[in-house]
Design a protein around this motif. Structure first.
Motif, PDB file in Angstrom:
ATOM      1  N   LYS A   7      -4.198  91.847  51.642  1.00 37.99           N
ATOM      2  CA  LYS A   7      -5.643  91.649  51.713  1.00 37.99           C
ATOM      3  C   LYS A   7      -5.970  90.228  52.167  1.00 37.99           C
ATOM      4  CE  LYS A   7      -9.845  91.718  48.888  1.00 37.99           C
ATOM      5  NZ  LYS A   7     -10.408  91.882  47.529  1.00 37.99           N
ATOM      6  N   VAL A   8      -5.270  89.223  51.580  1.00 40.31           N
ATOM      7  CA  VAL A   8      -5.560  87.830  51.949  1.00 40.31           C
ATOM      8  C   VAL A   8      -5.037  87.513  53.349  1.00 40.31           C
ATOM      9  CG1 VAL A   8      -5.657  87.052  49.553  1.00 40.31           C
ATOM     10  CG2 VAL A   8      -3.481  86.896  50.795  1.00 40.31           C
ATOM     11  N   VAL A   9      -3.955  88.151  53.757  1.00 41.03           N
ATOM     12  CA  VAL A   9      -3.453  87.962  55.126  1.00 41.03           C
ATOM     13  C   VAL A   9      -4.489  88.459  56.132  1.00 41.03           C
ATOM     14  CG1 VAL A   9      -1.759  88.791  56.813  1.00 41.03           C
ATOM     15  CG2 VAL A   9      -0.988  87.954  54.585  1.00 41.03           C
ATOM     16  N   GLU A  10      -5.047  89.624  55.845  1.00 41.62           N
ATOM     17  CA  GLU A  10      -6.074  90.176  56.730  1.00 41.62           C
ATOM     18  C   GLU A  10      -7.307  89.269  56.757  1.00 41.62           C
ATOM     19  OE1 GLU A  10      -8.618  94.347  57.355  1.00 41.62           O
ATOM     20  OE2 GLU A  10      -7.258  94.112  55.638  1.00 41.62           O
ATOM     21  N   SER A 227      -4.744  80.849  47.597  1.00 43.30           N
ATOM     22  CA  SER A 227      -5.122  81.396  46.287  1.00 43.30           C
ATOM     23  C   SER A 227      -4.153  82.464  45.801  1.00 43.30           C
ATOM     24  CB  SER A 227      -6.535  81.989  46.361  1.00 43.30           C
ATOM     25  OG  SER A 227      -7.470  80.984  46.699  1.00 43.30           O
ATOM     26  N   ALA A 228      -3.422  83.103  46.734  1.00 45.67           N
ATOM     27  CA  ALA A 228      -2.459  84.143  46.355  1.00 45.67           C
ATOM     28  C   ALA A 228      -1.072  83.573  46.084  1.00 45.67           C
ATOM     29  CB  ALA A 228      -2.377  85.191  47.461  1.00 45.67           C
ATOM     30  N   ARG A 229      -0.945  82.236  46.103  1.00 49.26           N
ATOM     31  CA  ARG A 229       0.328  81.575  45.779  1.00 49.26           C
ATOM     32  C   ARG A 229       0.121  80.706  44.542  1.00 49.26           C
ATOM     33  NH1 ARG A 229       5.314  82.002  48.950  1.00 49.26           N
ATOM     34  NH2 ARG A 229       5.874  80.423  47.412  1.00 49.26           N
ATOM     35  N   PRO A 230       0.423  81.225  43.334  1.00 48.69           N
ATOM     36  CA  PRO A 230       0.227  80.430  42.113  1.00 48.69           C
ATOM     37  C   PRO A 230       0.979  79.098  42.129  1.00 48.69           C
ATOM     38  CG  PRO A 230       0.630  82.735  41.567  1.00 48.69           C
ATOM     39  CD  PRO A 230       0.876  82.594  43.031  1.00 48.69           C
ATOM     40  N   ASP A 231       2.123  79.040  42.820  1.00 53.84           N
ATOM     41  CA  ASP A 231       2.866  77.781  42.864  1.00 53.84           C
ATOM     42  C   ASP A 231       2.104  76.716  43.644  1.00 53.84           C
ATOM     43  OD1 ASP A 231       3.250  79.288  45.166  1.00 53.84           O
ATOM     44  OD2 ASP A 231       5.417  78.949  45.291  1.00 53.84           O
ATOM     45  N   LEU A 232       1.479  77.102  44.764  1.00 52.66           N
ATOM     46  CA  LEU A 232       0.666  76.137  45.517  1.00 52.66           C
ATOM     47  C   LEU A 232      -0.537  75.681  44.705  1.00 52.66           C
ATOM     48  CD1 LEU A 232       0.491  77.415  49.229  1.00 52.66           C
ATOM     49  CD2 LEU A 232       1.585  75.340  48.368  1.00 52.66           C
ATOM     50  N   VAL A 233      -1.177  76.623  44.031  1.00 51.98           N
ATOM     51  CA  VAL A 233      -2.365  76.299  43.239  1.00 51.98           C
ATOM     52  C   VAL A 233      -2.021  75.337  42.107  1.00 51.98           C
ATOM     53  CG1 VAL A 233      -4.134  77.242  41.699  1.00 51.98           C
ATOM     54  CG2 VAL A 233      -3.536  78.460  43.796  1.00 51.98           C
ATOM     55  N   PRO A 718       5.237  90.354  46.699  1.00 54.28           N
ATOM     56  CA  PRO A 718       3.897  90.047  46.201  1.00 54.28           C
ATOM     57  C   PRO A 718       3.250  88.777  46.743  1.00 54.28           C
ATOM     58  CG  PRO A 718       5.543  89.401  44.579  1.00 54.28           C
ATOM     59  CD  PRO A 718       6.290  90.064  45.705  1.00 54.28           C
ATOM     60  N   LEU A 719       4.044  87.812  47.216  1.00 52.76           N
ATOM     61  CA  LEU A 719       3.501  86.499  47.567  1.00 52.76           C
ATOM     62  C   LEU A 719       3.487  86.295  49.079  1.00 52.76           C
ATOM     63  CD1 LEU A 719       5.473  84.396  44.921  1.00 52.76           C
ATOM     64  CD2 LEU A 719       3.165  85.329  44.698  1.00 52.76           C
ATOM     65  N   LEU A 725       1.862  81.727  55.720  1.00 60.90           N
ATOM     66  CA  LEU A 725       1.278  80.451  55.289  1.00 60.90           C
ATOM     67  C   LEU A 725       1.229  79.431  56.424  1.00 60.90           C
ATOM     68  CD1 LEU A 725       3.152  80.156  51.873  1.00 60.90           C
ATOM     69  CD2 LEU A 725       0.689  80.471  52.127  1.00 60.90           C
ATOM     70  N   LEU A 726       2.251  79.453  57.281  1.00 57.51           N
ATOM     71  CA  LEU A 726       2.398  78.400  58.286  1.00 57.51           C
ATOM     72  C   LEU A 726       1.857  78.758  59.666  1.00 57.51           C
ATOM     73  CD1 LEU A 726       5.989  77.181  57.363  1.00 57.51           C
ATOM     74  CD2 LEU A 726       3.847  75.945  56.993  1.00 57.51           C
TER      75      LEU A 726
END
Length: 729
Positions: A7-10, A227-233, A718-719, A725-726
């Motif tokens: 969903k976030v990729v789209e 927002s879909a990457r808890p580690d980045l957040v 899931p991530l 990302l890049l």
């Protein structure tokens, strides 16, 4: 969770560049619009007040309370005229960020109403709670008072309808609790020491200023993907993620065409910078995908540092307007370049002479050589301290990786200067040396004019390189407060210049001529500090071995690198220059160790959660799909054929189980190591325990998760992956 990823990729794919409303005026007309600079001072202050304030700024004099009241009245009126409703003391606590508390321009009028008021007392001094900021034990909750005090040398500015007044921050007992206080002390010290040496060549010199030009590197990631990457957040970097098949190996991103969304963001940011007096000049793609850089024109170091901290706050706000999140972490992605903040540093006199620029006469060149040689000696004497000044839990991931300089401080001089220094060291004569300026290079293409070639090349592997008229301290991290490096560097150079002048004066007193005395001491400096000079490949293993033989600081453990702040030579140097007391140094190291521990602690907790609650369940689910397929194959086909067809799935099931078992085992080991480290009272030993025992577990966990990422069905993962990302921008 996998549905969220797609969903976030789209959502990210569908983004368009957001139009930016550019001002009708030229940048020269709106530059500094929200800065109480000298033009605004002249307009809003009485002439007597203006003259007194300018004199205090230029000559570092105190202001009377009467003048402060008059400045406050004019500053308040200017702020209100520009829409400000609040004011704040804006300071730099030991968090690498900034702090502010907003107060409205209102007081009771005694008649049931309000009056807009802002006095000299409120301008000059405030009382933040010192115990709520990192302080290394200097302040406790039951003795929390601290003071913020106006820095008149850095102009006030308006940000989001709030008048921001740059200030220092000190404890009730006088110790500094910020970066600005020791930076100002270091700048004052190098001013006095460098002025004294510069007067050998020009008695008219009254002041020497330190200049800084920073180069801010950063990554941009779409807000939905972020927002879909808890580690980045939670940590600012990816704690897992297999590198993309394509990353930076084609070298096609550096200086490439800027993506439209990014260019729109950059334009918006540049306009905001110029309104706030930040002289943003250069913007471009950096080496890694989705990595970029902004660089301003150089400024006086204190002001330049204020502007960099303001930019780091501003860039995050502007990025969100364009549906981006900015990553200032030094190593947000494994396997590609990290982000630095190269500090281009120089010294210049109030007579307009750059002390690191070769001159046109032998006398000018002797001055140039004097300052370069003394800087080389200062870096040699305090190479461990300079490394400590740029070290952090985040920058430790970057140093020595890809294009970052190694965790060994050395100086690059270039072929011409190296040759001159070699001759000087071996020469018995007092002949002054001529330095060639830029020379022409013809490349035999008719359409291309002659190129002017500098007298030094560039060494991208050097952490501290001479680049023609300045030194480039390349080891500074992208999220750092530049003041940390600038405090150490300016103080170290100040101490070296003090010692140099004392020795030269002693020679002159014994009857030597000035030039002879200068050259004799320069020769001694070059011999003593020769080990710090290295023009070769700083990435090579051979250099690490050679550096150790030379006696340079080769420590790689961040908690142990911080020890250099408390070495006898550092304590003595900071005391001599008046920058830090021993108590302040001890407190700051407590903060450094504590911050290192806390950042690793957060990362370990996030990684453990992601491994157990995100990755392992998905791997089990995919393993179940494979297991079901194995049973179906063996049911459908005869034994031998069924076994053959199911072999690949069985192998994958086994490898998934092996990776999961290792992840579970290492997470348990990491948790136990963290619990054991948390019981240690000594902050240094606790930080070392996290470095030695927790960090290695994190590396192992990441390795096995990244292997699973390549094995598990892409639709289940899931991530957001590195390629998303890049490369979605």
């Amino acid at each position: 969770m996998s549905k969220l990823r797609f969903k976030v990729v789209e959502e990210a794919f569908d983004r368009k560049a957001i139009p930016v409303e550019t001002p009708k005026e030229r940048p020269t007309e709106y530059y500094g619009k929200y800065v109480f600079n000298r033009q605004k001072m002249f307009e809003y202050l009485p002439k007597k007040t203006y003259d007194a304030l300018v004199d205090a700024i230029d000559n570092k004099k105190p202001l009377s309370r009467e003048i402060a009241d008059s400045v406050a009245a004019g500053m308040k009126q200017w702020a209100i005229d520009n829409g400000a409703r609040h004011y704040t003391h804006w300071f730099h606590p030991l968090t690498d960020g900034t702090a502010e508390k907003h107060d409205a321009f209102v007081e009771h009028d005694g008649k049931g109403g309000m009056v807009e008021e802002f006095t000299g007392k409120l301008l000059v001094q405030q009382e933040p709670d010192a115990s709520s900021f990192p302080n290394g034990g200097i302040r406790n909750t039951f003795e929390a008072r601290g003071y913020s005090a106006w820095d008149i040398s850095s102009p006030a500015f308006i940000l989001d309808k709030t008048l921001c007044i740059p200030t220092i921050f000190i404890a009730y007992t006088g110790e500094s609790l910020d970066y600005k206080t020791p930076l100002l002390r270091a700048l004052n010290s190098v001013d006095k020491a460098a002025t004294a040496v510069a007067q050998y060549f020009d008695p008219e010199v009254k002041h020497v200023s330190s200049y800084l030009g920073w180069e801010q590197e950063y990554f941009l990631v779409d807000e939905a993907l972020y927002s879909a990457r808890p580690d980045l957040v939670m940590t600012g970097r990816t704690l897992m993620g297999h590198e993309s098949a394509k990353n930076q190996q084609l070298e096609d991103h550096y200086f490439g065409a800027i993506p439209s969304r990014v260019e729109s963001f950059m334009l918006d940011l540049e306009i905001e910078c110029h309104k706030l007096g930040i002289p943003a000049k250069t913007r471009h793609n950096e080496v890694a995908p989705n990595q970029f850089e902004l660089a301003p024109i150089f400024e006086e170091t204190n002001l330049a540092n204020d502007h960099n901290l303001l930019l780091m706050s501003l860039i995050a706000e502007v990025a969100r307007r364009h549906n981006f999140r900015v990553l200032l972490h030094e190593k947000p992605f494994a396997g590609i370049n990290g982000s630095g903040k190269h500090n281009n540093w120089s010294l210049g006199t109030d007579t307009g002479v750059l002390l690191y620029a070769p001159g046109k006469t032998p006398k000018d060149n002797l001055q140039f050589i004097t300052f370069v040689a003394n800087t080389m000696a200062a870096v040699y004497r305090h190479n461990g301290l300079l490394k400590a000044s740029i070290m952090s839990a985040t920058n430790a991931h970057r140093l020595g990786a890809n294009e970052a300089p190694p965790a060994i401080i050395s100086i690059f001089l270039g072929s011409q200067l190296s040759e001159i220094f070699d001759k000087l060291e071996k020469s018995d004569s007092d002949d002054l040396i001529e330095l060639a300026g830029k020379k022409g290079l013809k490349i035999n293409v008719d359409q291309i004019p002659e190129i002017m070639v500098d007298n030094t090349d560039r060494n991208r592997t050097s952490p501290f390189a001479f680049t023609g008229n300045r030194f480039e301290f390349r080891a500074v991290g992208s999220s750092a407060n530049c003041a940390s490096a600038m405090i150490a560097l300016n103080a170290a150079v100040a101490e070296q210049l003090m010692d140099f002048k004392a020795k030269v004066d002693a020679r002159i007193a014994s009857g030597e001529q000035l030039n002879h005395a200068l050259l004799a001491e320069i020769k001694e400096i070059l011999k003593e500090s020769k080990a710090i000079h290295f023009d070769g490949n700083g990435y090579s293993d051979a250099w690490k071995e050679e550096a150790a033989r030379r006696g340079l600081d080769c420590e790689t453990s961040a908690p142990k690198i911080f020890d250099s702040y408390l070495s006898p030579s550092s304590i003595e140097m900071f005391k001599k220059t008046g920058v830090f007391s021993k108590l302040e140094l001890e407190a700051r190291n407590e903060v450094k160790w504590e911050m290192y521990t806390k950042k690793l602690q957060i990362e370990a907790r996030v990684l453990g959660d992601l491994a157990i609650n995100h990755v392992i369940p998905v791997a089990i689910r995919y393993q179940s799909v494979l297991t079901d397929n194995v049973f179906k194959l063996k049911t459908l086909f005869p034994n031998e054929k069924g076994d053959k067809l199911a072999a690949m799935d069985l192998d994958t099931i086994e490898r998934i189980s092996t990776h999961m078992a290792t992840i579970m085992e290492e997470v348990k080991k990491m948790v136990n190591a963290r619990k054991a480290a948390n019981k240690i009272d000594d902050e240094r030993e606790k930080a070392i325990a996290y470095h030695d025992n927790v960090l290695p577990c994190m590396d192992v966990i990441r390795y096995h998760i990244d292997k699973l990422e390549l094995m598990v069905d892409d639709e289940m993962w899931p991530l957001p992956k590195y390629r998303e990302l890049l490369f979605i921008r």
